[in-house]
Design a protein around this motif. Structure first.
Motif: not given
Length: 336
Positions: A50-54, A56-57, A60, A138, A300, A304
């Motif tokens: 949820g926190s890592d934009p990379q 957001h696929t 994941y 999406r 990731a 973080n």
């Protein structure tokens, strides 16, 4: 049987995993640690995705749903099992038993379908990479996820209603450590052929159809990978789906052993072992399987951890040296 001799059952007695106090204490410690690891690691996976934009696929996004399901799946049965390992009072109310059964079937069916969606996602990514973003957009991901939750809810409601309308008169003992379908049919004193038919047909559809989707997807994936010329390319392509294949093997292996057989072949000892695997062991192992064999997740996590550590050091230094101007502090940390 004379209906006047029937007594309404208001509670059930669950069977413990062992009759020996020392073994129960050992099992409690082991399962309690596994449950905590499950909650911690799956919780970290959800926060990380949820926190890592990379991350957001689509892959994941589904993995985050899997981690959430694993946390909920274990939380339905494991806390009651742990309580029963320490307590002599192993009673569960009729309503509590039906509720536990509903959510158990709900998350079980949802995970079956999610694993098939994840296999389809890998199939598109490897076999049709140019159209991956278009196909797995999406709204498609959200629609498939909403559909699997809805179908799982309907399936769980059907089974819970059928079980709740049974009459229990022989005994209120359930020879299992949680309220599962087949053990609940044993103490019933009415005909359960309808329940058995629904368990076999619905179970077959909910397990076999997703399994066929997974099987077809991986046949196509493997055939595509074998056509790749370079060894490095084949290895990289296979590594993207090897973690999912490991999870599928562990989950579906125990699931098919448990449910795709006639109730007459029910074996208490073997089924309890299989239940422990997919209630306790599999949900705990899933985040390790994905994180240890996935470079994106490890990178990731490193990003973080470094970010949080840096923020913590800056906070500590700022509080311990308030006389320093902000610019000076920034110059101080930039030296590192």
């Amino acid at each position: 049987m004379d209906q006047g001799n029937w007594t309404a059952v208001t509670e059930f007695l669950l069977l413990s995993l062992s009759e020996h106090a020392q073994i129960r204490s050992l099992l409690f410690v082991m399962f309690f640690m596994m449950y905590l690891i499950n909650l911690l690691c799956n919780g970290i996976m959800i926060l990380l995705i949820g926190s890592d934009p990379q991350l957001h696929t689509p892959m994941y996004f589904f993995l985050g749903n899997l981690s959430f399901m694993d946390m909920c799946f274990s939380s339905i049965t494991v806390p009651k099992m742990l309580t029963n390992l320490l307590s002599e009072n192993k009673i569960i109310s009729f309503g509590g038993c039906i509720t536990q059964l509903f959510f158990f079937i709900f998350f079980l069916g949802a995970e079956c379908m999610l694993l098939s969606i994840m296999a389809y996602d890998r199939f598109i990514a490897i076999c049709d990479p140019l159209h991956y973003i278009t196909i797995m957009n999406r709204w498609v991901c959200l629609g498939m996820t909403a559909a699997l939750w809805a179908i799982s809810c309907l399936n769980a409601t059907l089974h819970a209603l059928l079980i709740s309308h049974l009459t229990f008169c022989h005994s209120n003992n359930i020879h299992h450590f949680f309220c599962d379908l087949t053990p609940l049919l044993k103490p019933s004193c009415v005909d359960t052929s309808v329940n058995e038919l629904v368990i076999f047909t619905e179970g077959s559809l909910l397990v076999l159809v997703p399994f066929l989707v997974i099987l077809i997807s991986y046949v196509r994936i493997i055939s595509t990978i074998l056509k790749i010329q370079s060894t490095n390319g084949r290895h990289r392509a296979f590594s993207t789906c090897s973690s999912h294949l490991t999870v599928v093997t562990l989950f579906y292996g125990t699931l098919m052993f448990m449910y795709l057989k006639p109730p007459s072949n029910y074996s208490l000892e073997k089924d309890r072992i299989a239940s422990v695997v997919y209630n306790v062991l599999s949900p705990m192992l899933n985040p390790f399987i994905y994180s240890l064999r996935n470079k994106d997740v490890k990178r990731a996590l490193d990003r973080n951890v470094c970010k949080r550590a840096t923020e913590f050091l800056i906070l500590v230094a700022t509080k311990s040296r308030p006389e320093l101007p902000l610019e000076t502090g920034d110059l101080f940390f930039s030296a590192f």
